[in-house]
Design a protein around this motif. Structure first.
Motif, PDB file in Angstrom:
ATOM      1  N   ASP A   1       1.075  -1.367   0.008  1.00  0.00           N
ATOM      2  CA  ASP A   1      -0.032   0.013   0.069  1.00  0.00           C
ATOM      3  C   ASP A   1       0.978   1.267  -0.146  1.00  0.00           C
ATOM      4  O   ASP A   1       2.047   1.160  -0.094  1.00  0.00           O
ATOM      5  N   ASP A   2       0.288   2.507   0.085  1.00  0.00           N
ATOM      6  CA  ASP A   2       1.124   3.697  -0.003  1.00  0.00           C
ATOM      7  C   ASP A   2       2.143   3.516   1.030  1.00  0.00           C
ATOM      8  O   ASP A   2       3.183   4.128   0.869  1.00  0.00           O
ATOM      9  N   ALA A   3       1.720   3.366   2.224  1.00  0.00           N
ATOM     10  CA  ALA A   3       2.750   3.243   3.276  1.00  0.00           C
ATOM     11  C   ALA A   3       3.998   2.210   3.181  1.00  0.00           C
ATOM     12  O   ALA A   3       4.980   2.548   3.317  1.00  0.00           O
ATOM     13  N   SER A   4       3.551   1.124   2.937  1.00  0.00           N
ATOM     14  CA  SER A   4       4.633  -0.083   2.689  1.00  0.00           C
ATOM     15  C   SER A   4       5.286   0.223   1.343  1.00  0.00           C
ATOM     16  O   SER A   4       6.592   0.215   1.197  1.00  0.00           O
ATOM     17  N   ASP A   5       4.864   0.944   0.443  1.00  0.00           N
ATOM     18  CA  ASP A   5       5.466   1.273  -1.028  1.00  0.00           C
ATOM     19  C   ASP A   5       6.360   2.323  -0.689  1.00  0.00           C
ATOM     20  O   ASP A   5       7.699   2.361  -0.994  1.00  0.00           O
ATOM     21  N   SER A   6       6.130   3.360   0.432  1.00  0.00           N
ATOM     22  CA  SER A   6       7.093   4.293   0.662  1.00  0.00           C
ATOM     23  C   SER A   6       8.361   3.634   1.600  1.00  0.00           C
ATOM     24  O   SER A   6       9.512   4.132   1.222  1.00  0.00           O
ATOM     25  N   ARG A   7       8.145   2.859   2.181  1.00  0.00           N
ATOM     26  CA  ARG A   7       9.318   2.100   3.030  1.00  0.00           C
ATOM     27  C   ARG A   7      10.232   1.327   1.981  1.00  0.00           C
ATOM     28  O   ARG A   7      11.214   0.917   2.288  1.00  0.00           O
ATOM     29  N   LEU A   8       9.613   0.783   0.861  1.00  0.00           N
ATOM     30  CA  LEU A   8      10.357  -0.037   0.051  1.00  0.00           C
ATOM     31  C   LEU A   8      11.364   0.859  -0.925  1.00  0.00           C
ATOM     32  O   LEU A   8      12.375   0.585  -1.337  1.00  0.00           O
ATOM     33  N   LYS A   9      10.809   2.023  -1.183  1.00  0.00           N
ATOM     34  CA  LYS A   9      11.496   3.031  -1.871  1.00  0.00           C
ATOM     35  C   LYS A   9      12.988   2.844  -1.496  1.00  0.00           C
ATOM     36  O   LYS A   9      14.178   2.989  -2.455  1.00  0.00           O
ATOM     37  N   PRO A  10      13.599   3.302  -0.322  1.00  0.00           N
ATOM     38  CA  PRO A  10      14.794   3.305   0.276  1.00  0.00           C
ATOM     39  C   PRO A  10      15.456   2.061  -0.199  1.00  0.00           C
ATOM     40  O   PRO A  10      16.818   2.123  -0.230  1.00  0.00           O
ATOM     41  N   VAL A  11      14.955   0.956   0.280  1.00  0.00           N
ATOM     42  CA  VAL A  11      15.589  -0.386   0.228  1.00  0.00           C
ATOM     43  C   VAL A  11      15.756  -0.457  -1.509  1.00  0.00           C
ATOM     44  O   VAL A  11      16.822  -0.896  -1.665  1.00  0.00           O
ATOM     45  N   TRP A  12      14.888  -0.014  -2.301  1.00  0.00           N
ATOM     46  CA  TRP A  12      15.282  -0.346  -3.745  1.00  0.00           C
ATOM     47  C   TRP A  12      16.301   0.702  -4.220  1.00  0.00           C
ATOM     48  O   TRP A  12      17.071   0.367  -5.067  1.00  0.00           O
ATOM     49  N   ALA A  13      16.426   1.890  -3.611  1.00  0.00           N
ATOM     50  CA  ALA A  13      17.312   2.924  -3.833  1.00  0.00           C
ATOM     51  C   ALA A  13      18.595   2.302  -3.414  1.00  0.00           C
ATOM     52  O   ALA A  13      19.869   2.174  -4.283  1.00  0.00           O
ATOM     53  N   GLN A  14      18.588   1.493  -2.539  1.00  0.00           N
ATOM     54  CA  GLN A  14      20.084   0.984  -1.995  1.00  0.00           C
ATOM     55  C   GLN A  14      20.381  -0.145  -2.839  1.00  0.00           C
ATOM     56  O   GLN A  14      21.700  -0.398  -3.262  1.00  0.00           O
ATOM     57  N   ILE A  15      19.426  -1.041  -3.427  1.00  0.00           N
ATOM     58  CA  ILE A  15      19.788  -2.151  -4.325  1.00  0.00           C
ATOM     59  C   ILE A  15      20.323  -1.346  -5.630  1.00  0.00           C
ATOM     60  O   ILE A  15      21.262  -1.817  -6.147  1.00  0.00           O
ATOM     61  N   PHE A  16      19.707  -0.385  -6.292  1.00  0.00           N
ATOM     62  CA  PHE A  16      20.109   0.161  -7.448  1.00  0.00           C
ATOM     63  C   PHE A  16      21.221   0.826  -7.143  1.00  0.00           C
ATOM     64  O   PHE A  16      21.977   0.964  -8.459  1.00  0.00           O
ATOM     65  N   ALA A  17      21.502   1.745  -6.185  1.00  0.00           N
ATOM     66  CA  ALA A  17      22.823   2.228  -6.061  1.00  0.00           C
ATOM     67  C   ALA A  17      24.040   1.425  -6.320  1.00  0.00           C
ATOM     68  O   ALA A  17      25.114   1.876  -6.615  1.00  0.00           O
ATOM     69  N   SER A  18      23.747   0.012  -5.855  1.00  0.00           N
ATOM     70  CA  SER A  18      25.002  -0.673  -6.085  1.00  0.00           C
ATOM     71  C   SER A  18      25.283  -1.106  -7.792  1.00  0.00           C
ATOM     72  O   SER A  18      26.453  -1.836  -7.887  1.00  0.00           O
ATOM     73  N   SER A  19      24.530  -0.661  -8.503  1.00  0.00           N
ATOM     74  CA  SER A  19      24.331  -0.877  -9.918  1.00  0.00           C
ATOM     75  C   SER A  19      25.219   0.209 -10.537  1.00  0.00           C
ATOM     76  O   SER A  19      24.622   1.291 -10.600  1.00  0.00           O
ATOM     77  N   LYS A  20      26.168   0.176 -11.153  1.00  0.00           N
ATOM     78  CA  LYS A  20      27.033   1.142 -11.916  1.00  0.00           C
ATOM     79  C   LYS A  20      26.278   1.777 -12.878  1.00  0.00           C
ATOM     80  O   LYS A  20      26.129   2.947 -13.055  1.00  0.00           O
ATOM     81  N   GLU A  21      25.525   0.604 -13.671  1.00  0.00           N
ATOM     82  CA  GLU A  21      24.744   1.517 -14.792  1.00  0.00           C
ATOM     83  C   GLU A  21      23.520   2.156 -14.050  1.00  0.00           C
ATOM     84  O   GLU A  21      23.254   3.190 -14.717  1.00  0.00           O
TER      85      GLU A  21
END
Length: 125
Positions: A25-45
């Motif tokens: 939901d909106d609340a859980s999605d907002s908590r997921l964004k930092p997790v995904w940001a961390q995952i994507f940050a490890s990708s050089k591309e």
């Protein structure tokens, strides 16, 4: 009976896979964004893409999380049926009844809440 066992297995699958656990939901999605940001940050591309197009991660997540949630909504019943079949295959009626009783109890509900809360706030390292 096998009907009783199937009903218990179904109840267990429903208790362990409630919509508020599986579907965001909106609340859980907002908590997921930092997790995904961390995952994507490890990708050089992806880091290069984010640098070239600032905010692309948020745009991507804003566009995809509702699709993921709709898919989870659609597939929840299938998940519960598959897990019920698995539980019925490997657990007997007494074990299923015990687990259903446990997860319906205050302690079982507390455990489910803690698991859900941990899944929603876990950080990726």
């Amino acid at each position: 009976t096998s009907d009783e066992k199937a009903a218990l297995a179904t109840k267990l699958a429903e208790l362990l896979n409630r919509s508020y656990v599986v579907i965001g939901d909106d609340a859980s999605d907002s908590r997921l964004k930092p997790v995904w940001a961390q995952i994507f940050a490890s990708s050089k591309e992806f880091a290069e893409l984010e640098q070239e197009y600032p905010g692309v991660l948020n745009e991507l997540l804003d566009a995809t999380l509702p699709i993921i949630n709709r898919s989870a909504t659609t597939r929840l019943a299938l998940l519960q049926r598959r897990q019920a079949a698995l539980y019925a295959e490997f657990l007997d009626s007494a074990e299923l009844a015990f687990l259903v009783q446990f997860y319906r109890s205050p302690t079982g509900q507390k455990l489910l809440h803690l698991i859900t809360k941990n899944m929603q706030t876990a950080n990726v390292e």
